[in-house]
Design a protein around this motif. Structure first.
Motif, PDB file in Angstrom:
ATOM      1  N   PRO A   5       0.312  -1.216  -0.008  1.00  0.00           N
ATOM      2  CA  PRO A   5       0.129  -0.362  -0.240  1.00  0.00           C
ATOM      3  C   PRO A   5       1.022   1.710   0.452  1.00  0.00           C
ATOM      4  O   PRO A   5       2.140   1.283   0.071  1.00  0.00           O
ATOM      5  N   ALA A   6       0.273   1.803  -0.871  1.00  0.00           N
ATOM      6  CA  ALA A   6       1.190   3.717  -0.844  1.00  0.00           C
ATOM      7  C   ALA A   6       1.278   4.112   0.626  1.00  0.00           C
ATOM      8  O   ALA A   6      -0.400   3.906   1.701  1.00  0.00           O
ATOM      9  N   SER A   7       1.839   4.990   1.373  1.00  0.00           N
ATOM     10  CA  SER A   7       1.184   5.600   2.781  1.00  0.00           C
ATOM     11  C   SER A   7       0.434   6.733   2.671  1.00  0.00           C
ATOM     12  O   SER A   7      -0.072   6.902   1.749  1.00  0.00           O
ATOM     13  N   CYS A   8      -0.282   6.263   3.499  1.00  0.00           N
ATOM     14  CA  CYS A   8      -1.718   7.206   4.258  1.00  0.00           C
ATOM     15  C   CYS A   8      -2.846   5.995   3.839  1.00  0.00           C
ATOM     16  O   CYS A   8      -3.674   6.502   4.439  1.00  0.00           O
ATOM     17  N   HIS A   9      -2.018   4.683   3.455  1.00  0.00           N
ATOM     18  CA  HIS A   9      -3.495   4.724   2.681  1.00  0.00           C
ATOM     19  C   HIS A   9      -3.344   3.148   2.548  1.00  0.00           C
ATOM     20  O   HIS A   9      -4.723   1.882   2.315  1.00  0.00           O
ATOM     21  N   ASN A  10      -3.085   2.183   4.205  1.00  0.00           N
ATOM     22  CA  ASN A  10      -3.081   1.175   4.292  1.00  0.00           C
ATOM     23  C   ASN A  10      -4.124   0.961   5.355  1.00  0.00           C
ATOM     24  O   ASN A  10      -4.605   2.094   5.652  1.00  0.00           O
ATOM     25  N   THR A  11      -4.696   0.254   4.882  1.00  0.00           N
ATOM     26  CA  THR A  11      -5.464  -0.803   6.010  1.00  0.00           C
ATOM     27  C   THR A  11      -5.592  -1.557   7.151  1.00  0.00           C
ATOM     28  O   THR A  11      -6.134  -1.874   8.016  1.00  0.00           O
ATOM     29  N   THR A  12      -4.391  -1.707   6.923  1.00  0.00           N
ATOM     30  CA  THR A  12      -3.520  -2.635   8.400  1.00  0.00           C
ATOM     31  C   THR A  12      -2.794  -1.960   9.000  1.00  0.00           C
ATOM     32  O   THR A  12      -1.891  -0.769   8.441  1.00  0.00           O
ATOM     33  N   ILE A  13      -2.352  -2.226  10.249  1.00  0.00           N
ATOM     34  CA  ILE A  13      -0.764  -1.511  10.907  1.00  0.00           C
ATOM     35  C   ILE A  13      -0.179  -1.932   9.995  1.00  0.00           C
ATOM     36  O   ILE A  13       0.389  -3.847  10.217  1.00  0.00           O
ATOM     37  N   GLN A  14       1.272  -1.104   9.685  1.00  0.00           N
ATOM     38  CA  GLN A  14       2.614  -1.481   9.107  1.00  0.00           C
ATOM     39  C   GLN A  14       2.940  -1.319  10.255  1.00  0.00           C
ATOM     40  O   GLN A  14       4.095  -0.669  10.441  1.00  0.00           O
ATOM     41  N   THR A  15       4.005  -2.782  10.415  1.00  0.00           N
ATOM     42  CA  THR A  15       4.774  -3.474  10.935  1.00  0.00           C
ATOM     43  C   THR A  15       6.098  -2.676  10.857  1.00  0.00           C
ATOM     44  O   THR A  15       7.527  -2.520  11.381  1.00  0.00           O
ATOM     45  N   ASN A  16       6.697  -2.599   9.017  1.00  0.00           N
ATOM     46  CA  ASN A  16       7.572  -2.834   9.033  1.00  0.00           C
ATOM     47  C   ASN A  16       7.758  -1.006   8.113  1.00  0.00           C
ATOM     48  O   ASN A  16       8.176  -1.216   7.620  1.00  0.00           O
ATOM     49  N   LEU A  17       8.621  -0.285   8.969  1.00  0.00           N
ATOM     50  CA  LEU A  17       8.536   0.871   8.406  1.00  0.00           C
ATOM     51  C   LEU A  17      10.002   1.237   8.493  1.00  0.00           C
ATOM     52  O   LEU A  17      10.075   2.545   7.593  1.00  0.00           O
ATOM     53  N   CYS A  18      10.933  -0.111   7.769  1.00  0.00           N
ATOM     54  CA  CYS A  18      11.582  -0.209   6.184  1.00  0.00           C
ATOM     55  C   CYS A  18      11.338   0.379   5.580  1.00  0.00           C
ATOM     56  O   CYS A  18      12.275   0.823   4.185  1.00  0.00           O
ATOM     57  N   CYS A  19      10.369  -0.706   5.241  1.00  0.00           N
ATOM     58  CA  CYS A  19       9.694  -0.579   4.176  1.00  0.00           C
ATOM     59  C   CYS A  19       7.985  -0.012   3.606  1.00  0.00           C
ATOM     60  O   CYS A  19       7.566   0.599   2.481  1.00  0.00           O
ATOM     61  N   PHE A  20       7.122   0.914   5.142  1.00  0.00           N
ATOM     62  CA  PHE A  20       6.269   1.887   4.444  1.00  0.00           C
ATOM     63  C   PHE A  20       6.286   2.892   5.849  1.00  0.00           C
ATOM     64  O   PHE A  20       7.110   2.914   6.374  1.00  0.00           O
ATOM     65  N   GLU A  21       6.441   4.014   4.554  1.00  0.00           N
ATOM     66  CA  GLU A  21       6.808   5.351   5.311  1.00  0.00           C
ATOM     67  C   GLU A  21       5.788   5.773   6.327  1.00  0.00           C
ATOM     68  O   GLU A  21       4.625   5.978   6.034  1.00  0.00           O
ATOM     69  N   ALA A  22       6.183   6.073   7.601  1.00  0.00           N
ATOM     70  CA  ALA A  22       5.545   6.386   9.036  1.00  0.00           C
ATOM     71  C   ALA A  22       6.102   6.047   9.975  1.00  0.00           C
ATOM     72  O   ALA A  22       7.347   6.668  10.579  1.00  0.00           O
ATOM     73  N   PRO A  23       5.587   7.858  10.514  1.00  0.00           N
ATOM     74  CA  PRO A  23       3.863   8.093  10.726  1.00  0.00           C
ATOM     75  C   PRO A  23       4.035   8.907   9.219  1.00  0.00           C
ATOM     76  O   PRO A  23       3.203  10.064   9.002  1.00  0.00           O
ATOM     77  N   GLY A  24       5.290   9.769   8.861  1.00  0.00           N
ATOM     78  CA  GLY A  24       5.436  10.813   7.885  1.00  0.00           C
ATOM     79  C   GLY A  24       4.989  10.471   6.736  1.00  0.00           C
ATOM     80  O   GLY A  24       5.899  10.669   5.374  1.00  0.00           O
ATOM     81  N   GLY A  25       4.194   9.696   5.966  1.00  0.00           N
ATOM     82  CA  GLY A  25       3.424   9.437   4.853  1.00  0.00           C
ATOM     83  C   GLY A  25       3.378  10.103   3.261  1.00  0.00           C
ATOM     84  O   GLY A  25       2.891   9.667   2.715  1.00  0.00           O
ATOM     85  N   LEU A  26       3.073  11.489   4.949  1.00  0.00           N
ATOM     86  CA  LEU A  26       2.497  12.645   3.427  1.00  0.00           C
ATOM     87  C   LEU A  26       3.694  13.613   2.607  1.00  0.00           C
ATOM     88  O   LEU A  26       3.974  14.507   3.703  1.00  0.00           O
ATOM     89  N   LEU A  27       4.300  13.280   2.068  1.00  0.00           N
ATOM     90  CA  LEU A  27       5.852  13.934   1.356  1.00  0.00           C
ATOM     91  C   LEU A  27       5.273  15.394   0.505  1.00  0.00           C
ATOM     92  O   LEU A  27       4.211  15.569   0.005  1.00  0.00           O
ATOM     93  N   VAL A  28       5.958  16.124   0.556  1.00  0.00           N
ATOM     94  CA  VAL A  28       5.750  17.640   0.520  1.00  0.00           C
ATOM     95  C   VAL A  28       7.012  17.859  -0.383  1.00  0.00           C
ATOM     96  O   VAL A  28       7.862  18.282   0.315  1.00  0.00           O
ATOM     97  N   GLN A  29       7.351  18.165  -1.734  1.00  0.00           N
ATOM     98  CA  GLN A  29       7.899  18.786  -2.166  1.00  0.00           C
ATOM     99  C   GLN A  29       7.891  20.223  -2.409  1.00  0.00           C
ATOM    100  O   GLN A  29       6.870  20.772  -3.342  1.00  0.00           O
ATOM    101  N   THR A  30       8.333  20.852  -1.560  1.00  0.00           N
ATOM    102  CA  THR A  30       8.241  22.625  -1.288  1.00  0.00           C
ATOM    103  C   THR A  30       9.685  23.197  -2.087  1.00  0.00           C
ATOM    104  O   THR A  30      10.771  22.623  -2.259  1.00  0.00           O
ATOM    105  N   GLN A  31       9.069  23.857  -3.123  1.00  0.00           N
ATOM    106  CA  GLN A  31      10.023  24.877  -4.136  1.00  0.00           C
ATOM    107  C   GLN A  31       9.386  26.596  -3.836  1.00  0.00           C
ATOM    108  O   GLN A  31       8.476  26.678  -3.012  1.00  0.00           O
ATOM    109  N   PHE A  32      11.059  27.417  -3.488  1.00  0.00           N
ATOM    110  CA  PHE A  32      10.651  28.862  -3.320  1.00  0.00           C
ATOM    111  C   PHE A  32      11.025  29.461  -5.205  1.00  0.00           C
ATOM    112  O   PHE A  32      11.265  28.636  -5.968  1.00  0.00           O
ATOM    113  N   TRP A  33      10.080  30.466  -4.843  1.00  0.00           N
ATOM    114  CA  TRP A  33       9.988  31.656  -6.309  1.00  0.00           C
ATOM    115  C   TRP A  33      10.766  32.588  -5.561  1.00  0.00           C
ATOM    116  O   TRP A  33       9.934  33.013  -5.156  1.00  0.00           O
ATOM    117  N   ASP A  34      12.359  33.161  -4.645  1.00  0.00           N
ATOM    118  CA  ASP A  34      12.274  34.220  -4.537  1.00  0.00           C
ATOM    119  C   ASP A  34      12.990  35.244  -5.032  1.00  0.00           C
ATOM    120  O   ASP A  34      13.256  35.400  -6.605  1.00  0.00           O
TER     121      ASP A  34
END
Length: 250
Positions: free
Chosen positions: A23-52
């Motif tokens: 499952p994609a992060s934030c979309h699991n329906t069961t508890i994921q125990t292998n957090l080397c293969c499932f990003e948690a709790p930070g599974g909502l990744l944000v790629q941020t860019q500046f216009w300075d």
């Protein structure tokens, strides 16, 4: 901008056995125990860019990298998760990993509007990079000190290179102007169309000047060699519906 792999790990050789079929992060329906293969709790990744523009940073025809943040699925953030891995001399770390070309790219496209690039990179790693569950040293076979930070910068840059915000806007006839103003819908429609249907969040300052963009992703597998799954922004940015300024860099 379909789900995709944008590069793999240190020298392109650091890989995992995680795969991308789970499952994609934030979309699991069961508890994921292998957090080397499932990003948690930070599974909502944000790629941020500046216009300075004050002061101007980076190329005149490109946004620049702010970071790649592992936000929690409930829209909160954990930060500064492991002070023991607050590496300094990121430049030296990357150079020692044979990543001189990456350092050169970051010197152009990952720059702050105050302070030094080095201090900015150190901040982004210590504040956000240390919070990735899939970048824990114990997740990396044959781990060497700092290897996970090298992977973080590689992956952040590779993802940024798939998100040419300036070009996507310019292709829709939206270019920086000292006089014109833009509507939020014209900006987001251009970016949504160009990205394949995913709407980012746009941020403006109190004078309605556009200065930052958030592109959102979930992750399948590990950040080391997993797949970024683009999603529309789960909440709006701070720009008004009209009267948005997109000034040129000097």
């Amino acid at each position: 901008m379909s789900p995709r792999d944008v590069g793999t790990g240190l020298f392109g050789r650091t890989t995992t056995n995680c795969g991308t079929s789970g499952p994609a992060s934030c979309h699991n329906t069961t508890i994921q125990t292998n957090l080397c293969c499932f990003e948690a709790p930070g599974g909502l990744l944000v790629q941020t860019q500046f216009w300075d523009t004050n002061p101007s940073t980076g190329p005149l025809n490109s946004w620049t990298i702010h970071g790649l943040w592992p936000g929690d699925c409930d829209l909160t953030y954990d930060t500064s998760c492991d002070p023991s891995r607050d590496y300094t001399d990121i430049t030296g770390l990357l150079d020692n990993a044979g990543q001189q070309s990456l350092v050169s790219y970051m010197d152009t496209y990952w720059v702050p509007n105050s302070g030094t690039p080095e201090s900015f990179w150190e901040h982004e790693w210590s504040t956000h990079g240390t919070c990735y569950s899939t970048l824990q040293p114990s997740c990396i076979t044959g781990y060497t000190t700092g290897e996970e930070a090298v992977i973080f910068f590689e992956r952040a840059v590779a993802l940024f290179q798939t998100l040419p915000t300036y070009t996507w806007l310019a292709n829709a006839g939206i270019t920086p102007s000292s006089t014109a103003t833009f509507t939020l819908s014209s900006l987001t429609n251009a970016l949504t169309t160009a990205s394949g249907g995913y709407t980012p969040a746009l941020y403006c300052d109190s004078s309605h000047v556009l200065y930052q963009i958030y592109w959102y992703f979930n992750l399948k597998g590990s950040l080391i060699d997993g797949q970024f799954v683009p999603i529309s922004a789960p909440r709006a940015g701070s720009c008004p519906s009209s009267g948005i300024h997109y000034p040129p860099k000097s």
